[in-house]
Design a protein around this motif. Structure first.
Motif, PDB file in Angstrom:
ATOM      1  N   ARG A  11     -33.602 -24.647  23.279  1.00 38.61           N
ATOM      2  CA  ARG A  11     -33.051 -23.897  24.154  1.00 38.61           C
ATOM      3  C   ARG A  11     -31.673 -23.649  24.380  1.00 38.61           C
ATOM      4  N   LEU A  12     -31.334 -22.410  24.700  1.00 35.60           N
ATOM      5  CA  LEU A  12     -30.019 -22.351  24.876  1.00 35.60           C
ATOM      6  C   LEU A  12     -29.433 -23.191  25.884  1.00 35.60           C
ATOM      7  N   SER A  13     -30.134 -23.244  27.057  1.00 38.02           N
ATOM      8  CA  SER A  13     -29.555 -24.296  28.146  1.00 38.02           C
ATOM      9  C   SER A  13     -29.414 -25.699  27.863  1.00 38.02           C
ATOM     10  N   GLU A  14     -30.002 -25.920  26.762  1.00 35.57           N
ATOM     11  CA  GLU A  14     -29.745 -27.523  26.144  1.00 35.57           C
ATOM     12  C   GLU A  14     -28.671 -27.752  25.382  1.00 35.57           C
ATOM     13  N   TYR A  15     -27.936 -26.622  24.992  1.00 41.78           N
ATOM     14  CA  TYR A  15     -26.821 -26.811  24.054  1.00 41.78           C
ATOM     15  C   TYR A  15     -25.851 -27.995  24.468  1.00 41.78           C
ATOM     16  N   ARG A  16     -25.313 -28.683  23.600  1.00 47.26           N
ATOM     17  CA  ARG A  16     -24.337 -29.715  23.938  1.00 47.26           C
ATOM     18  C   ARG A  16     -23.373 -29.658  22.592  1.00 47.26           C
ATOM     19  N   ASN A 312     -16.871 -14.819  10.018  1.00 44.28           N
ATOM     20  CA  ASN A 312     -16.315 -16.214   9.151  1.00 44.28           C
ATOM     21  C   ASN A 312     -15.275 -16.787  10.033  1.00 44.28           C
ATOM     22  N   ARG A 313     -14.081 -15.694  10.236  1.00 50.94           N
ATOM     23  CA  ARG A 313     -12.861 -16.197  10.809  1.00 50.94           C
ATOM     24  C   ARG A 313     -13.197 -16.887  12.154  1.00 50.94           C
ATOM     25  N   VAL A 314     -13.887 -15.758  12.796  1.00 55.37           N
ATOM     26  CA  VAL A 314     -14.487 -16.143  14.196  1.00 55.37           C
ATOM     27  C   VAL A 314     -15.933 -16.383  14.056  1.00 55.37           C
ATOM     28  N   THR A 315     -16.602 -17.470  14.474  1.00 57.45           N
ATOM     29  CA  THR A 315     -18.126 -17.724  13.870  1.00 57.45           C
ATOM     30  C   THR A 315     -18.798 -17.909  15.134  1.00 57.45           C
ATOM     31  N   CYS A 316     -20.032 -18.333  15.105  1.00 55.73           N
ATOM     32  CA  CYS A 316     -20.913 -18.441  16.266  1.00 55.73           C
ATOM     33  C   CYS A 316     -20.940 -19.993  17.037  1.00 55.73           C
ATOM     34  N   ARG A 317     -20.735 -20.230  17.879  1.00 50.41           N
ATOM     35  CA  ARG A 317     -21.144 -21.479  18.466  1.00 50.41           C
ATOM     36  C   ARG A 317     -22.548 -22.183  18.180  1.00 50.41           C
ATOM     37  N   ASP A 318     -23.345 -21.273  18.363  1.00 48.89           N
ATOM     38  CA  ASP A 318     -24.850 -21.847  18.032  1.00 48.89           C
ATOM     39  C   ASP A 318     -25.707 -20.377  17.635  1.00 48.89           C
ATOM     40  N   ASP A 373     -32.930 -16.643  24.718  1.00 52.51           N
ATOM     41  CA  ASP A 373     -32.547 -18.076  25.167  1.00 52.51           C
ATOM     42  C   ASP A 373     -33.488 -19.316  24.572  1.00 52.51           C
ATOM     43  N   SER A 374     -34.464 -18.992  23.785  1.00 52.05           N
ATOM     44  CA  SER A 374     -35.109 -20.199  22.946  1.00 52.05           C
ATOM     45  C   SER A 374     -35.692 -19.487  21.858  1.00 52.05           C
ATOM     46  N   TYR A 375     -36.249 -20.628  20.833  1.00 48.10           N
ATOM     47  CA  TYR A 375     -36.637 -20.121  19.672  1.00 48.10           C
ATOM     48  C   TYR A 375     -37.291 -21.595  19.279  1.00 48.10           C
ATOM     49  N   ILE A 376     -38.312 -21.213  18.390  1.00 46.93           N
ATOM     50  CA  ILE A 376     -38.969 -22.571  17.582  1.00 46.93           C
ATOM     51  C   ILE A 376     -38.170 -22.271  16.270  1.00 46.93           C
ATOM     52  N   GLU A 377     -38.322 -21.090  15.503  1.00 46.26           N
ATOM     53  CA  GLU A 377     -37.624 -21.148  14.187  1.00 46.26           C
ATOM     54  C   GLU A 377     -36.422 -20.123  14.185  1.00 46.26           C
ATOM     55  N   ILE A 378     -35.377 -20.472  13.992  1.00 41.59           N
ATOM     56  CA  ILE A 378     -34.266 -19.253  14.059  1.00 41.59           C
ATOM     57  C   ILE A 378     -34.524 -18.215  12.961  1.00 41.59           C
ATOM     58  N   ASN A 379     -34.857 -18.534  12.022  1.00 41.79           N
ATOM     59  CA  ASN A 379     -35.087 -17.298  11.127  1.00 41.79           C
ATOM     60  C   ASN A 379     -35.992 -16.310  11.648  1.00 41.79           C
ATOM     61  N   ASN A 380     -36.682 -16.627  12.588  1.00 45.17           N
ATOM     62  CA  ASN A 380     -37.361 -15.445  13.097  1.00 45.17           C
ATOM     63  C   ASN A 380     -36.729 -14.693  14.112  1.00 45.17           C
ATOM     64  N   PHE A 381     -35.344 -14.792  14.281  1.00 50.06           N
ATOM     65  CA  PHE A 381     -34.682 -14.270  15.084  1.00 50.06           C
ATOM     66  C   PHE A 381     -33.457 -13.248  14.478  1.00 50.06           C
ATOM     67  N   TYR A 382     -33.586 -13.212  13.200  1.00 55.87           N
ATOM     68  CA  TYR A 382     -33.025 -12.164  12.605  1.00 55.87           C
ATOM     69  C   TYR A 382     -33.748 -10.821  12.467  1.00 55.87           C
ATOM     70  N   THR A 383     -33.516 -10.360  13.574  1.00 56.87           N
ATOM     71  CA  THR A 383     -34.412  -9.132  14.165  1.00 56.87           C
ATOM     72  C   THR A 383     -33.595  -7.949  14.402  1.00 56.87           C
ATOM     73  N   THR A 384     -34.454  -6.612  14.460  1.00 52.75           N
ATOM     74  CA  THR A 384     -33.785  -5.606  14.654  1.00 52.75           C
ATOM     75  C   THR A 384     -33.174  -5.560  16.314  1.00 52.75           C
ATOM     76  N   THR A 385     -33.576  -6.413  17.042  1.00 53.20           N
ATOM     77  CA  THR A 385     -32.948  -6.724  18.309  1.00 53.20           C
ATOM     78  C   THR A 385     -31.705  -7.171  18.324  1.00 53.20           C
ATOM     79  N   VAL A 386     -31.517  -8.453  17.783  1.00 56.84           N
ATOM     80  CA  VAL A 386     -30.354  -9.253  17.495  1.00 56.84           C
ATOM     81  C   VAL A 386     -29.490  -8.137  16.659  1.00 56.84           C
ATOM     82  N   TYR A 387     -29.905  -7.709  15.770  1.00 59.87           N
ATOM     83  CA  TYR A 387     -28.884  -6.801  14.738  1.00 59.87           C
ATOM     84  C   TYR A 387     -28.592  -5.214  15.398  1.00 59.87           C
TER      85      TYR A 387
END
Ligand code: PHE
Ligand code: ZN
Length: 881
Positions: A11-16, A312-318, A373-387
């Motif tokens: 979960r995103l809410s549990e990011y540390r 790459n120069r600016v990347t994702c935190r999570d 805000d949550s996922y089980i497997e991040i590979n499932n979120f390379y989606t047309t929604t995110v892109y």
């Protein structure tokens, strides 16, 4: 393979923030024929800002740990433990060097993540979490290290050894082996790491950046593909120039390398200085590649190049922030393609894709916000929604702050966050700060899922000379989000008078709307705009350029649509009007089909199409686009549920035939006007001519008359390029003519050595509407050219059948569903990512009638009863919830 029946939800809410950081990563990768050994020297330090833990947890998968040392001292077994893909070490020092030696088995790695072998070549894929299959690591994007990579392998089999950055050392070793050492001066998260070892040929060129630095450009391919690199190289140079001009972004290393691999899960990967590409997204030649293929290469090359800054120069935190790099980068590559060709045509293609695939995703059980805000497997979120929806959100920001404001915002974003791992919020914040505007309501686009529905009504009052538009926005509930809030929606509009001109827009109360950027900003559930000084009833052109990713519901007469089709200043809306007109005619025909009566298409449509075919003043590319009938998948998404699979197919075929017979003279004269090119050029005019001719051919072939079939066969034989040959091939194979079996054989004989053309060969056959197609697909799975470890082949045969062949896949006997379930079960073991993408097709069961829905669910349950990878588990579980 990870096998687990209840993988955990992240979960995103549990990011540390990470407890430990890695400043330097030194890899030594020794490739042997039966295994590969990896020595990792990690310079680790406690993150003093946040650390609470005293134990260090690294992740790793499918690794055999051979050695572990802290500051060169072996670690006794009592001080570390390995369980569930984690290596835990207790009481580690505040700062130390950890040395790990792991053994891996790339040849048996069919998941295509981590280090694997594709046609004898070693390559890596680390995004999102593949690096853990190479060594134990802090495999998360907010841990950024400076990398050096030494690769060692047999010299004759693997003369080319590549990694990120610059080569700094190389040499020969005993026993015919050699090594190369690479150093990447930029710190990076491990998902951007890459390594390649193979026997590759290279095409080289150079680019001089705006500040005068020379960059060496290299594309590595198999020797037989050397003649297919020109288009990619040219696209790369244009991308580099474009990013300097439009975003002020220069390339930052001395070398830019691209490697083409045939076994690849996705399109391509932006590893720092060493992009790895699916061959389908880099190779192009007139003989083997269609116009659409050329377009795809250009946009993917650009996409990966643009990632050098946006990613790459600016990347994702999570990984919840994936759209930060993907949505923005898709937007950038869309802008680039628009600048290279026709802006309108590109926009049409992008929106068509969004409305067909993303809208469907966002109304099903896998619906998620562009920042999940949550996922089980991040590979499932390379989606047309995110892109793609992510790109639409960036596009809306640009519309709200203007072109100059957007550049100011992106400059601030890159400058403020260079070298950092950041969030979507940081991006929006930079846009706000650079433009002094408030995007707080707009931010909901990042957290709220579902496609908003925008219902519009209008009223003209002759007496008060006003035109009133009322907008009502509503987003349907999606999984986990029963209540929705109103969004900030920019609606670009025009009010068109009877001569086709836009009326000046002046709101009651006196506010004038910017004529150069006429946008209404919706923020409330319902909003009304009264335009004054409107003397005659205008035709409203709404959501011009598709200014927001919403479903627009604004009932307009067919005459009004035909009028907009001919007169709207906005090219996108001319096309949109033509689509709406076609859909409305099809709705009549579908209703007729259900009552067993055949309905002839409205003459308004036939006349509008006749004008398109005969008015020589019209833009050819637009004419071709407007004549294209919406696909069955697009119609299925748009029309009421349950989806009338057969009615849609039959009605669309009937419309095609009716138009072909009413307009056969006009269509035949298009064939005469634009004869086959004898030389191939990938340039706008030629692409449009081919597209228009092939569209007319496609219509006429639906009549299956001898003279057209003859023409089509000639085109198949004489075409000098794949666009024309494949169009003819498809028209023949999708007909019921007896000539087709010979054509299928000839095409294969001609192209059996060109793997990417063989993909097209599979695809055309798998999407044939004839009733024996599933049998043919099953037969083709035993063909020598089919390969269950190749994602391209799987997509071409299984994917094309299940996605692009609705009448056959949804056969009410359930055979299509059983077939797909069999493939998912087989692929789940071989390649979970690809398996899960196939499983997504079954998540749409609720769109179908009870009988079909029941059959799909039965197959989903059958899949569910298997031991599943987390990838497939997540999709199947969500689908059955
Ligand atoms: N990051 C890649 C891109 O969009 C996509 C990708 C994701 C490739 C995961 C491989 C694995 O350009
Ligand atoms: Zn990307």
């Amino acid at each position: 393979m990870k096998e687990n029946n209840a993988p955990k939800t992240i979960r995103l809410s549990e990011y540390r923030a990470p407890d430990y950081l890695i400043d330097e990563t030194h890899l030594d990768v020794r490739i042997f024929s039966d295994y590969t050994d990896v020595t990792a020297q990690l310079h680790i330090r406690k993150n003093t800002q946040t650390a609470v833990a005293t134990s260090l947890e690294l992740v790793g998968a499918d690794l055999e740990l051979l050695e572990i040392k802290v500051n060169a001292e072996p670690v006794p077994e009592s001080l570390y433990s390995i369980a569930d893909e984690t290596l835990t070490m207790n009481n580690v020092p505040g700062q130390f060097i950890l040395t790990l030696v792991t053994r891996i088995d790339p040849k048996r790695n069919t998941s295509l993540e981590g280090l694997y072998v594709s046609k004898g070549m070693y390559c890596t894929q680390c995004e999102a979490e593949g690096f853990r299959k190479i060594t134990y690591y802090l495999d998360r994007p907010d841990v950024m290290a400076r990398f050096t990579t030494r690769i060692e392998a047999d010299k004759s089999s693997y003369p080319v050894l590549l990694s990120n950055g610059n080569p700094v050392e190389k040499g020969d070793l005993d026993a015919g082996r050699h090594f190369v050492k690479w150093e990447d001066p930029f710190k990076k998260p491990c998902y951007l790491f890459a390594l390649v070892a193979g026997d590759l040929s290279v095409v080289e060129d150079r680019f001089v950046t705006s500040s005068g630095r020379e960059v060496s450009l290299q594309i590595f391919v198999e020797p037989q593909d050397l003649d297919k690199c020109d288009h990619a190289m040219d696209s790369l140079k244009r991308s580099m120039k474009w990013d300097e001009n439009v975003y002020g972004r220069e390339y930052d290393l001395d070398i830019y390398m691209i490697v083409a691999v045939s076994h690849f899960n996705m399109g391509a990967m932006e590893n720092k200085g060493l992009n790895i590409f699916n061959t389908s997204c880099v190779l192009a030649s007139a003989e083997t590649t269609t116009d659409a293929g050329f377009q795809r290469v250009e946009s993917v090359i650009a996409h990966e190049y643009f990632h050098n800054w946006s990613g790459n120069r600016v990347t994702c935190r999570d990984w919840f922030q994936l759209s930060l790099k993907e949505g923005f980068t898709v937007f950038r590559d869309q802008q680039f393609s628009a600048d290279m060709g026709s802006e309108t045509v590109n926009r049409i293609d992008d929106v068509n894709f969004l409305k067909t695939v993303q809208f469907a995703e966002d109304s099903g059980p896998m619906s998620h916000p562009i920042r999940p805000d949550s996922y089980i497997e991040i590979n499932n979120f390379y989606t047309t929604t995110v892109y793609e929806k992510g790109a639409e959100v960036v596009r809306m920001i640009r519309r709200l702050v203007g072109v100059d404001g957007f550049r100011k915002g992106s400059d601030l974003y890159f400058e403020r966050h260079d070298g950092q791992a950041v969030t979507c919020d940081d991006f929006v914040q930079a846009m706000e700060d650079a433009n002094q505007i408030d995007l707080s309501q707009f931010r909901l686009w990042y957290s709220q899922s579902g496609t908003p529905c925008l219902q519009v009504s209008s009223e003209f009052s002759a007496s008060s000379e006003t035109f009133t538009l009322t907008f009502k926005q509503e987003t349907p509930a999606t999984p986990g989000q029963p209540e929705k809030k109103p969004l900030h929606i920019p609606v670009a509009i025009g009010l068109v008078d009877s001569t086709g001109n836009d009326l000046p827009l002046e709101l009651e109360g006196g506010t004038r709307i910017d004529p150069d950027n006429p946008v209404l900003e919706l923020k409330q559930p319902t909003e009304t705009f009264v335009f004054r000084n409107i003397k005659e009833k205008p035709v409203a052109s709404l959501l011009r350029g598709f200014s927001a990713p919403v479903r627009l519901q604004y009932p307009q007469s067919r005459e009004a649509l035909a009028f907009l089709m001919a007169h709207d200043r906005d090219g996108f809306n001319r096309w949109s009007a033509s689509q709406q007109l076609v859909v409305s005619v099809l709705e009549d025909m579908i209703a007729g089909f259900q009552n067993n009566e055949s309905v002839q298409p409205d003459s308004v449509l036939v006349d509008a199409f006749r004008t398109l075919l005969t008015d020589s003043s019209l833009d050819l590319a637009m004419v071709a686009k407007m004549l294209e009938l919406p696909t069955e998948q697009f119609l299925a998404e748009l029309l009421p549920k349950p989806t009338q699979v057969d009615a849609i197919h039959q009605s669309r075929e009937a419309l095609k035939q009716a138009l072909a017979s009413s307009l056969s003279t006009e269509m035949t004269s298009v064939l005469d006007r634009y004869p086959l090119h004898t030389e191939y050029h990938y340039r706008d005019q030629d692409v449009s001519e081919r597209s228009l001719r092939n569209t007319c051919m496609y219509y006429l072939m639906s009549l299956e008359q001898d003279d057209v079939v003859e023409r089509c066969l000639n085109q198949f034989k004489q075409a000098c390029n794949m666009t024309d040959q494949l169009s003819a091939f498809k028209a023949l194979v999708h007909s019921s003519r007896s000539e087709k079996s010979q054509v299928i054989e000839q095409f294969y004989q001609r192209w059996s050595n060109e793997s990417l053309v063989v993909d097209q060969w599979f695809m055309v056959q798998a999407s044939a509407p004839q009733a024996d197609t599933l049998e043919r697909v099953k037969e083709l799975m035993n063909h020598t050219a089919f390969d269950m470890t190749s994602p391209n082949k799987i997509r071409a045969l299984i994917g094309a059948f299940c996605n692009n062949n609705p009448v056959n896949f949804h056969n009410e006997d359930g055979s299509g569903y059983a077939f797909l379930a069999d493939q998912i079960i087989a692929l789940n073991k071989l390649n979970p990512q690809v398996a899960s993408r196939m499983a997504v097709i079954m998540t749409r069961w609720a769109n179908f009638d009870q009988a079909r829905a029941g059959l799909i669910k039965q197959q989903l349950s059958r899949v569910q009863s298997e031991p599943l990878s987390p990838d497939v588990y997540e999709v199947v579980t969500k689908a059955l919830k």
